[in-house]
Design a protein around this motif. Structure first.
Motif, PDB file in Angstrom:
ATOM      1  N   THR A  19     -13.508  -4.666  -3.892  1.00 15.92           N
ATOM      2  CA  THR A  19     -13.809  -4.770  -2.468  1.00 15.92           C
ATOM      3  C   THR A  19     -13.215  -3.530  -1.801  1.00 15.92           C
ATOM      4  N   PRO A  20     -13.640  -3.203  -0.583  1.00 17.09           N
ATOM      5  CA  PRO A  20     -13.031  -2.063   0.103  1.00 17.09           C
ATOM      6  C   PRO A  20     -11.510  -2.195   0.237  1.00 17.09           C
ATOM      7  N   GLU A  21     -11.029  -3.396   0.472  1.00  7.48           N
ATOM      8  CA  GLU A  21      -9.582  -3.605   0.599  1.00  7.48           C
ATOM      9  C   GLU A  21      -8.874  -3.361  -0.729  1.00  7.48           C
ATOM     10  N   GLN A  22      -9.439  -3.844  -1.814  1.00 10.53           N
ATOM     11  CA  GLN A  22      -8.859  -3.602  -3.144  1.00 10.53           C
ATOM     12  C   GLN A  22      -8.857  -2.114  -3.464  1.00 10.53           C
ATOM     13  N   GLU A  23      -9.917  -1.440  -3.088  1.00 11.55           N
ATOM     14  CA  GLU A  23     -10.039  -0.020  -3.409  1.00 11.55           C
ATOM     15  C   GLU A  23      -9.013   0.819  -2.652  1.00 11.55           C
ATOM     16  N   LEU A  24      -8.681   0.433  -1.439  1.00 16.67           N
ATOM     17  CA  LEU A  24      -7.639   1.161  -0.700  1.00 16.67           C
ATOM     18  C   LEU A  24      -6.313   1.127  -1.448  1.00 16.67           C
ATOM     19  N   VAL A  25      -5.995   0.017  -2.054  1.00 20.32           N
ATOM     20  CA  VAL A  25      -4.760  -0.114  -2.833  1.00 20.32           C
ATOM     21  C   VAL A  25      -4.808   0.817  -4.043  1.00 20.32           C
ATOM     22  N   VAL A  26      -5.957   0.880  -4.698  1.00 14.51           N
ATOM     23  CA  VAL A  26      -6.117   1.746  -5.869  1.00 14.51           C
ATOM     24  C   VAL A  26      -6.027   3.215  -5.467  1.00 14.51           C
ATOM     25  N   ILE A  27      -6.682   3.588  -4.381  1.00 19.44           N
ATOM     26  CA  ILE A  27      -6.630   4.978  -3.913  1.00 19.44           C
ATOM     27  C   ILE A  27      -5.193   5.368  -3.597  1.00 19.44           C
ATOM     28  N   ASP A  28      -4.473   4.496  -2.937  1.00 24.53           N
ATOM     29  CA  ASP A  28      -3.070   4.743  -2.608  1.00 24.53           C
ATOM     30  C   ASP A  28      -2.273   5.028  -3.881  1.00 24.53           C
ATOM     31  N   GLN A  29      -2.433   4.210  -4.880  1.00 26.54           N
ATOM     32  CA  GLN A  29      -1.719   4.391  -6.153  1.00 26.54           C
ATOM     33  C   GLN A  29      -2.112   5.710  -6.823  1.00 26.54           C
ATOM     34  N   GLN A  30      -3.409   5.990  -6.849  1.00 28.29           N
ATOM     35  CA  GLN A  30      -3.879   7.216  -7.486  1.00 28.29           C
ATOM     36  C   GLN A  30      -3.339   8.458  -6.775  1.00 28.29           C
ATOM     37  N   LEU A  31      -3.364   8.459  -5.450  1.00 32.42           N
ATOM     38  CA  LEU A  31      -2.836   9.604  -4.695  1.00 32.42           C
ATOM     39  C   LEU A  31      -1.353   9.820  -4.972  1.00 32.42           C
ATOM     40  N   ARG A  32      -0.598   8.732  -5.008  1.00 33.08           N
ATOM     41  CA  ARG A  32       0.831   8.870  -5.259  1.00 33.08           C
ATOM     42  C   ARG A  32       1.099   9.334  -6.687  1.00 33.08           C
ATOM     43  N   GLU A  33       0.294   8.890  -7.657  1.00 28.77           N
ATOM     44  CA  GLU A  33       0.432   9.383  -9.038  1.00 28.77           C
ATOM     45  C   GLU A  33       0.131  10.882  -9.104  1.00 28.77           C
ATOM     46  N   ILE A  34      -0.939  11.296  -8.441  1.00 28.77           N
ATOM     47  CA  ILE A  34      -1.301  12.716  -8.421  1.00 28.77           C
ATOM     48  C   ILE A  34      -0.178  13.522  -7.783  1.00 28.77           C
ATOM     49  N   ALA A  35       0.327  13.045  -6.658  1.00 27.50           N
ATOM     50  CA  ALA A  35       1.412  13.750  -5.965  1.00 27.50           C
ATOM     51  C   ALA A  35       2.650  13.869  -6.844  1.00 27.50           C
ATOM     52  N   ALA A  36       3.018  12.798  -7.518  1.00 21.53           N
ATOM     53  CA  ALA A  36       4.198  12.820  -8.383  1.00 21.53           C
ATOM     54  C   ALA A  36       4.014  13.819  -9.523  1.00 21.53           C
ATOM     55  N   LEU A  37       2.823  13.842 -10.111  1.00 28.30           N
ATOM     56  CA  LEU A  37       2.550  14.802 -11.187  1.00 28.30           C
ATOM     57  C   LEU A  37       2.581  16.235 -10.681  1.00 28.30           C
ATOM     58  N   ARG A  38       1.980  16.466  -9.543  1.00 20.80           N
ATOM     59  CA  ARG A  38       1.963  17.819  -8.977  1.00 20.80           C
ATOM     60  C   ARG A  38       3.379  18.282  -8.633  1.00 20.80           C
ATOM     61  N   LEU A  39       4.146  17.406  -8.025  1.00 21.89           N
ATOM     62  CA  LEU A  39       5.497  17.774  -7.617  1.00 21.89           C
ATOM     63  C   LEU A  39       6.388  18.021  -8.827  1.00 21.89           C
ATOM     64  N   SER A  40       6.345  17.126  -9.792  1.00 22.97           N
ATOM     65  CA  SER A  40       7.182  17.312 -10.982  1.00 22.97           C
ATOM     66  C   SER A  40       6.728  18.550 -11.765  1.00 22.97           C
ATOM     67  N   GLY A  41       5.436  18.837 -11.727  1.00 21.08           N
ATOM     68  CA  GLY A  41       4.931  20.021 -12.408  1.00 21.08           C
ATOM     69  C   GLY A  41       5.385  21.327 -11.768  1.00 21.08           C
ATOM     70  N   ALA A  42       5.692  21.276 -10.486  1.00 19.98           N
ATOM     71  CA  ALA A  42       6.152  22.458  -9.764  1.00 19.98           C
ATOM     72  C   ALA A  42       7.643  22.698  -9.946  1.00 19.98           C
ATOM     73  N   ILE A  43       8.354  21.712 -10.469  1.00 21.25           N
ATOM     74  CA  ILE A  43       9.803  21.807 -10.642  1.00 21.25           C
ATOM     75  C   ILE A  43      10.111  21.960 -12.122  1.00 21.25           C
ATOM     76  N   GLU A  44      10.808  22.991 -12.441  1.00 22.37           N
ATOM     77  CA  GLU A  44      11.222  23.234 -13.816  1.00 22.37           C
ATOM     78  C   GLU A  44      12.628  22.683 -14.028  1.00 22.37           C
ATOM     79  N   THR A  45      12.924  22.406 -15.270  1.00 18.43           N
ATOM     80  CA  THR A  45      14.303  22.072 -15.617  1.00 18.43           C
ATOM     81  C   THR A  45      14.965  23.334 -16.141  1.00 18.43           C
ATOM     82  N   GLU A  46      16.263  23.351 -16.158  1.00 16.98           N
ATOM     83  CA  GLU A  46      17.002  24.533 -16.591  1.00 16.98           C
ATOM     84  C   GLU A  46      16.557  24.974 -17.981  1.00 16.98           C
TER      85      GLU A  46
END
Length: 167
Positions: A136-163
């Motif tokens: 449903t549109p309501e269910q899909e909003l929850v999925v989009i939210d999760q997907q965006l946050r996963e993408i953001a976490a991957l992008r952010l962690s990918g931009a940060i190197e470890t020593e």
């Protein structure tokens, strides 16, 4: 940028790392304000939770920066570079099926189909698209939210190197 540099950098320098991961002010301001992070894992965890859930307006604003899955992102922005890298596993052979799926998704939800493409094959992405068309549109909003946050976490962690990564 090393995690230690991110933790101690100016707000502007940190913004240059965080904003391309997810261009939602509430999210990147929370990430910047949450410094220092003890590890990249702690930063990634924060990226997943600090703005959860995203509002519908925030989701729509973020989706404006994402190309349709299967379409090559144009431009030289950090967001376009991220999208090209993340969709590297989506081959031209799946282009027609993805285009058809994108049309069906947009007709139903009036939004671009968004999925964390990194680490997924074109078949996986198509299967998820077909599955999500049953939401449903309501269910899909929850999925989009999760997907965006996963993408953001991957992008952010990918931009940060470890020593050790820089040595």
């Amino acid at each position: 940028m090393l995690l230690e540099e991110f933790n101690s950098s100016t707000r502007e320098a940190a913004l240059g790392v965080a904003k391309p991961a997810l261009d939602i002010p509430r999210w990147y301001e929370a990430i910047i304000a949450g410094r220092p992070y003890a590890s990249v894992d702690a930063l990634t965890e924060a990226a997943m939770r600090v703005a959860a859930p995203l509002t519908e307006a925030e989701l729509d604003a973020a989706l404006a920066h994402h190309p349709r899955i299967g379409e090559r992102a144009h431009g030289d922005s950090a967001e376009a570079a991220h999208a090209r890298s993340e969709q590297a596993g989506v081959h031209a052979s799946a282009a027609e099926a993805l285009a058809e799926g994108n049309r069906a998704y947009e007709a139903k939800f009036d939004r671009v189909y968004l999925v964390r493409a990194a680490g997924r094959s074109a078949d996986d992405i198509l299967a998820l698209l077909q599955e999500r068309l049953g939401n449903t549109p309501e269910q899909e909003l929850v999925v989009i939210d999760q997907q965006l946050r996963e993408i953001a976490a991957l992008r952010l962690s990918g931009a940060i190197e470890t020593e050790g990564a820089r040595a």
